[in-house]
Every structure is written in C-alpha cells, then in structure tokens.
Design a protein around this motif. Structure first.
Motif, mmCIF file in Angstrom:
data_model
loop_
_atom_site.group_PDB
_atom_site.id
_atom_site.type_symbol
_atom_site.label_atom_id
_atom_site.label_comp_id
_atom_site.label_asym_id
_atom_site.label_seq_id
_atom_site.Cartn_x
_atom_site.Cartn_y
_atom_site.Cartn_z
ATOM 1 N N ARG A 121 26.474 25.718 87.570
ATOM 2 C CA ARG A 121 26.757 24.290 87.656
ATOM 3 C C ARG A 121 27.347 23.781 86.342
ATOM 4 N N MET A 122 26.759 24.183 85.241
ATOM 5 C CA MET A 122 27.304 23.777 83.948
ATOM 6 C C MET A 122 28.721 24.303 83.777
ATOM 7 N N ALA A 123 28.944 25.578 84.115
ATOM 8 C CA ALA A 123 30.260 26.187 83.947
ATOM 9 C C ALA A 123 31.316 25.458 84.765
ATOM 10 N N LEU A 124 30.983 25.103 85.999
ATOM 11 C CA LEU A 124 31.952 24.430 86.869
ATOM 12 C C LEU A 124 32.171 22.985 86.458
ATOM 13 N N ASP A 149 30.271 33.977 75.927
ATOM 14 C CA ASP A 149 29.476 34.814 76.828
ATOM 15 C C ASP A 149 28.054 34.269 76.903
ATOM 16 N N GLU A 150 27.755 33.595 78.010
ATOM 17 C CA GLU A 150 26.426 33.047 78.292
ATOM 18 C C GLU A 150 25.909 32.150 77.157
ATOM 19 N N PRO A 151 26.663 31.121 76.766
ATOM 20 C CA PRO A 151 26.217 30.290 75.640
ATOM 21 C C PRO A 151 24.951 29.487 75.910
ATOM 22 N N SER A 152 24.593 29.247 77.193
ATOM 23 C CA SER A 152 23.399 28.449 77.489
ATOM 24 C C SER A 152 22.157 29.302 77.719
ATOM 25 N N GLY A 163 28.941 34.462 88.314
ATOM 26 C CA GLY A 163 28.509 35.598 89.108
ATOM 27 C C GLY A 163 27.135 36.050 88.676
ATOM 28 N N ALA A 164 26.549 36.919 89.471
ATOM 29 C CA ALA A 164 25.203 37.405 89.207
ATOM 30 C C ALA A 164 25.214 38.437 88.081
ATOM 31 N N ASN A 165 24.036 38.824 87.619
ATOM 32 C CA ASN A 165 23.917 39.916 86.660
ATOM 33 C C ASN A 165 24.569 41.170 87.230
ATOM 34 N N GLY A 166 25.325 41.863 86.389
ATOM 35 C CA GLY A 166 25.962 43.095 86.821
ATOM 36 C C GLY A 166 27.265 42.912 87.566
ATOM 37 N N ALA A 167 27.738 41.668 87.664
ATOM 38 C CA ALA A 167 28.976 41.416 88.411
ATOM 39 C C ALA A 167 30.220 41.841 87.641
ATOM 40 N N GLY A 168 30.110 41.960 86.313
ATOM 41 C CA GLY A 168 31.253 42.361 85.499
ATOM 42 C C GLY A 168 31.781 41.284 84.580
ATOM 43 N N LYS A 169 31.040 40.187 84.446
ATOM 44 C CA LYS A 169 31.511 39.063 83.633
ATOM 45 C C LYS A 169 31.649 39.458 82.161
ATOM 46 N N SER A 170 30.590 39.980 81.593
ATOM 47 C CA SER A 170 30.627 40.356 80.176
ATOM 48 C C SER A 170 31.592 41.507 79.934
ATOM 49 N N THR A 171 31.693 42.422 80.870
ATOM 50 C CA THR A 171 32.648 43.525 80.735
ATOM 51 C C THR A 171 34.073 42.998 80.657
ATOM 52 N N THR A 172 34.368 41.946 81.410
ATOM 53 C CA THR A 172 35.697 41.341 81.346
ATOM 54 C C THR A 172 35.995 40.840 79.935
ATOM 55 N N LEU A 173 35.041 40.156 79.324
ATOM 56 C CA LEU A 173 35.246 39.672 77.958
ATOM 57 C C LEU A 173 35.373 40.833 76.979
ATOM 58 N N ARG A 174 34.568 41.858 77.155
ATOM 59 C CA ARG A 174 34.638 43.028 76.272
ATOM 60 C C ARG A 174 35.999 43.718 76.380
ATOM 61 N N GLU A 217 29.266 32.400 82.420
ATOM 62 C CA GLU A 217 27.988 31.697 82.558
ATOM 63 C C GLU A 217 27.288 32.052 83.867
ATOM 64 N N GLN A 218 25.962 32.275 83.780
ATOM 65 C CA GLN A 218 25.146 32.311 84.981
ATOM 66 C C GLN A 218 24.724 30.902 85.382
#
Length: 249
Positions: free
Chosen positions: A199-202, A162-165, A37-48, A195-196
């Motif tokens: 392609r790598m994530a999928l 969280d965003e390892p690349s 998802g894009a920045n601000g979508a809630g990805k990192s918040t989910t991990l937190r 991941e933003q």
C-alpha cells in the motif's frame, strides 16, 4: 522518449535455481516505480542485478541508453545509480557523519560534498543532532535515514530502495514515504522502490510491477493497481495492517 532504466528479459540464477525469468522493467526519468511481491518473488534480486551484484545469464540492462550489464558495482555507482540495501547495512562503529561521507567516496568535489551534507542535515535534522554518535546506537528509523542519506551523497540520478519500511513503526513508515516523495519531486531523483508494504509503495509511486516467482505477474499505473482485485487480494488485504496504518497520504 528513451527510458532512464531499461531491463530487457533478464534471467538471473543462483547455482541451478532461477531467481528471475525473463523480467522486463522500464523506468523513465523522474518516475517512482514500485516492485511489489511476496518474499522470494525476485524483487531484491532485480535490484542486485541492476547494481552489478548479481549477473544476469540472459537479457540486457541499460541505463540512460548505455548497457551496464557486466560492469562492476563501483562503475555503476559512478554512472549515477545508488542503492539503499535491505537491512540498511550501515557501519555501526563509525559515526553518523562518517557513514554519510562514505556515500561520497567516488567524488572529489569537497565543496559540493560539504554542501550536500548540510542539505541532508536539513532533510534529516535528527541526524545532525547525532552527527558524532556511533551509527549502531541509533534507532531503526534513524539508521534507515543514515542509509538513505549515504546513498544520496553519491548524487544519484536513480535511487534503488530495498524494503525501506521493513521493521519500522507506522509513524516512521510515514516519514520514509515523505522522504521518498521529497527526494523525487524536490531533488529530481528517479526511484525504483522494492517494498512488501504494498500500500505504501503504490501510494508513493507512479507505476508498479508485481513480481511472482521470478516473473512479472502484473504491471500498470499505481493508481490502477491499488484498485485491482487481484492485487488487493494478494497484497492489500488482511496482513497488510502495517501498511494501512503506515501511509494515508
């Protein structure tokens, strides 16, 4: 089969801003699941939220059948969940070895810790070469290896990445992708990957969820999402050149 990780309709707020709205995610033992998802979508918040760093105001998070919502972060680590945070957050003035040993701070099995450290040096030979070097003097890719190694020293059953690349060159992105596959397939560690670099994530995951403004917009097998027109348009088109260059496997 019961899920290893079950997130059921959680809401997370920062003051009056709703960061997550009814998010539900399932991860089974042995899976790699991606959140894109894009920045601000809630990805990192989910991990937190999983780690106890952001408290859901509604919904439930369970790990291995037991609720973990409301537990402290150290209690969640003790249950078998480790996180590699965005930006790595290593200890720059400590040596590489001491950074890695910080990941084992809850463990008391000295022989096991020593054995795991040696296994890490096999996986990351560059870190063995720099074992006594201050971690802050390493390259960005080497620091990411330290952050992943530190999390693995806790012997997790579930690894949160969280965003390892982020900010890495294509060659290092390929290395990180290889490490993700190795940790999952050889060590049997389940992985939730944010991941933003979609392609790598999928490419490295079994299933994926696409987040948009705090909600699950799409979910499915990673292979299907790679060919989904909406996903291709939003996340895999122009502007994903780094991802395209980064992973070919």
């Amino acid at each position: 089969m019961s899920a290893l990780l079950s997130i059921e309709a959680i809401d997370v707020r920062y003051d009056k801003v709703r960061a997550l709205n009814g998010v539900s995610i399932r991860l089974d033992k042995g899976e790699v699941v991606a959140l894109i998802g894009a920045n601000g979508a809630g990805k990192s918040t989910t991990l937190r939220a999983i780690c106890g760093l952001a408290r859901p105001v509604a919904g439930q998070i369970s790990f291995d059948g037991a609720p973990i919502s409301g537990l402290r972060a150290d209690q969640i680590v003790a249950r078998g969940i480790s996180m590699v945070p965005e930006g790595r957050h290593i200890y720059p003035f400590m040596t590489v070895k001491d950074n890695l040993l910080m990941g084992a701070f809850l463990r008391r099995d000295k022989a096991g810790i020593a054995s795991d450290l040696e296994r890490l040096f096999v996986r990351f030979p560059r870190l063995k070469e720099r074992m006594g070097q201050q971690a802050g003097t390493l390259s960005g890719g080497e620091q990411q290896m330290v952050a992943i190694g530190r999390a693995l020293m806790a012997r997790p059953r579930l690894l949160l990445l969280d965003e390892p690349s982020l900010g890495l060159a294509p060659q290092m992105i390929r290395e990180i992708a290889r490490v993700i596959k190795s940790v999952n397939q050889e060590d049997g560690v389940s992985i939730l990957l944010v991941e933003q670099n979609s392609r790598m994530a999928l490419k490295v995951s079994n299933r994926a969820y696409a987040l948009a403004t705090g909600r699950i917009a799409l979910e499915g097998s990673s292979a299907d999402l790679l060919t989904n027109e909406e996903i291709r348009k939003l996340y895999l088109g122009i502007g994903d050149a780094e991802a395209s260059a980064g992973v070919h496997a």
